[in-house]
Design an enzyme around this catalytic site. Sequence first.
Site, PDB file in Angstrom:
ATOM      1  N   ILE A 200       0.838  -1.200   0.000  1.00 61.31           N
ATOM      2  CA  ILE A 200       0.000   0.000   0.000  1.00 61.31           C
ATOM      3  C   ILE A 200       0.873   1.249   0.000  1.00 61.31           C
ATOM      4  O   ILE A 200       1.913   1.298   0.660  1.00 61.31           O
ATOM      5  CB  ILE A 200      -0.935  -0.004   1.238  1.00 61.31           C
ATOM      6  CG1 ILE A 200      -1.913  -1.192   1.137  1.00 61.31           C
ATOM      7  CG2 ILE A 200      -1.705   1.306   1.348  1.00 61.31           C
ATOM      8  CD1 ILE A 200      -2.657  -1.491   2.406  1.00 61.31           C
ATOM      9  N   LYS A 201       0.426   2.223  -0.752  1.00 64.77           N
ATOM     10  CA  LYS A 201       1.070   3.540  -0.778  1.00 64.77           C
ATOM     11  C   LYS A 201       0.151   4.524  -0.071  1.00 64.77           C
ATOM     12  O   LYS A 201      -1.025   4.655  -0.430  1.00 64.77           O
ATOM     13  CB  LYS A 201       1.317   3.972  -2.225  1.00 64.77           C
ATOM     14  CG  LYS A 201       1.809   5.405  -2.392  1.00 64.77           C
ATOM     15  CD  LYS A 201       1.997   5.726  -3.873  1.00 64.77           C
ATOM     16  CE  LYS A 201       2.315   7.197  -4.107  1.00 64.77           C
ATOM     17  NZ  LYS A 201       2.504   7.505  -5.547  1.00 64.77           N
ATOM     18  N   THR A 202       0.681   5.213   0.933  1.00 69.89           N
ATOM     19  CA  THR A 202      -0.141   6.171   1.662  1.00 69.89           C
ATOM     20  C   THR A 202       0.728   7.321   2.148  1.00 69.89           C
ATOM     21  O   THR A 202       1.952   7.280   2.045  1.00 69.89           O
ATOM     22  CB  THR A 202      -0.877   5.494   2.836  1.00 69.89           C
ATOM     23  OG1 THR A 202      -1.975   6.314   3.245  1.00 69.89           O
ATOM     24  CG2 THR A 202       0.051   5.251   4.025  1.00 69.89           C
TER      25      THR A 202
END
Length: 301
Positions: A200-202
């Site tokens: 995940i990219k956050t």
Amino acid sequence: MPEADKEGKDYYLDIPVTCEGFFLKGSNSLDWGMKNRLSRIFNPETGRTVMLAIDHGYFQGPTTGLERVDVNILPLAPYADTLMLTRGILRTTIPPTFTGGIVLRASGGPSILKELSNEQLAVDMEDAVRLNVAALAVQVFIGGEYETQSVHNMTRLVDTGTRYGIPILAVTAVGKDMAREARYFRLACRICAELGAHYIKTYYIPDGFETVIASCPVPIVMAGGKKISELDALTMSYNAIQEGAAGVDMGRNIFQSDAPVAMIKAVRGVVHQGLKPKQAYELFLELKAKSKGMKKAGRTK
């Protein structure tokens, strides 16, 4: 028929067969192909990645710094573990000799003139296979107007990605009216992981980011976000890594820097070598000065 060889005799009975666990959080049960592709994104020696995001044009056109990808980005590519981009730029501009990981933008549709959460899947999995990508990226708009549609985009990709052995990166999008706080990011990242995203990219937040990492069972990569000063960007990267991020995915804070090569090298120092912000910034200034000196010397010849 080939001549039969002698029967083997060196079975190394004194050496137990090893079965090493995979180096990435939450990835040990994945198939070999998935793990191999993730190893093209994340450095197996550090377990981290420096991703260079250059996919901004898929919804906002020729962004500052990306007007000419061939001129501005190709010199940066050797220093990125992974490029995150669209198939159009990959096919037209990126040399097939590039050996780093390719994370392909797989969702799209609306431009900055429309509601951005109304994305659809924009890439067929077979085309991703043809392009030999390491992963596919899909935007997920938790709390957005088209939240359910974006989640279904992700789960459809997870299903087909599993079929073909291609990991899926879920990119958490934050709307203009959403508070950037730990509670929201814990919610968004956990939903993506629960529904099958492989990493995940956050965004980084100074208060509670470590709880976002701890509550997510798959790796999280920090998004670079809007352009800030080089020292601030390096400090943010350092803090994210120290609090458990498995890398950074930066775009504007690298290609909009006045010394992009120096900046991506400094970011690598933070991510892979553990440089502290001040050390990384000093490296940036040193490389920037050296680059300017070389350009000046070239002009005087």
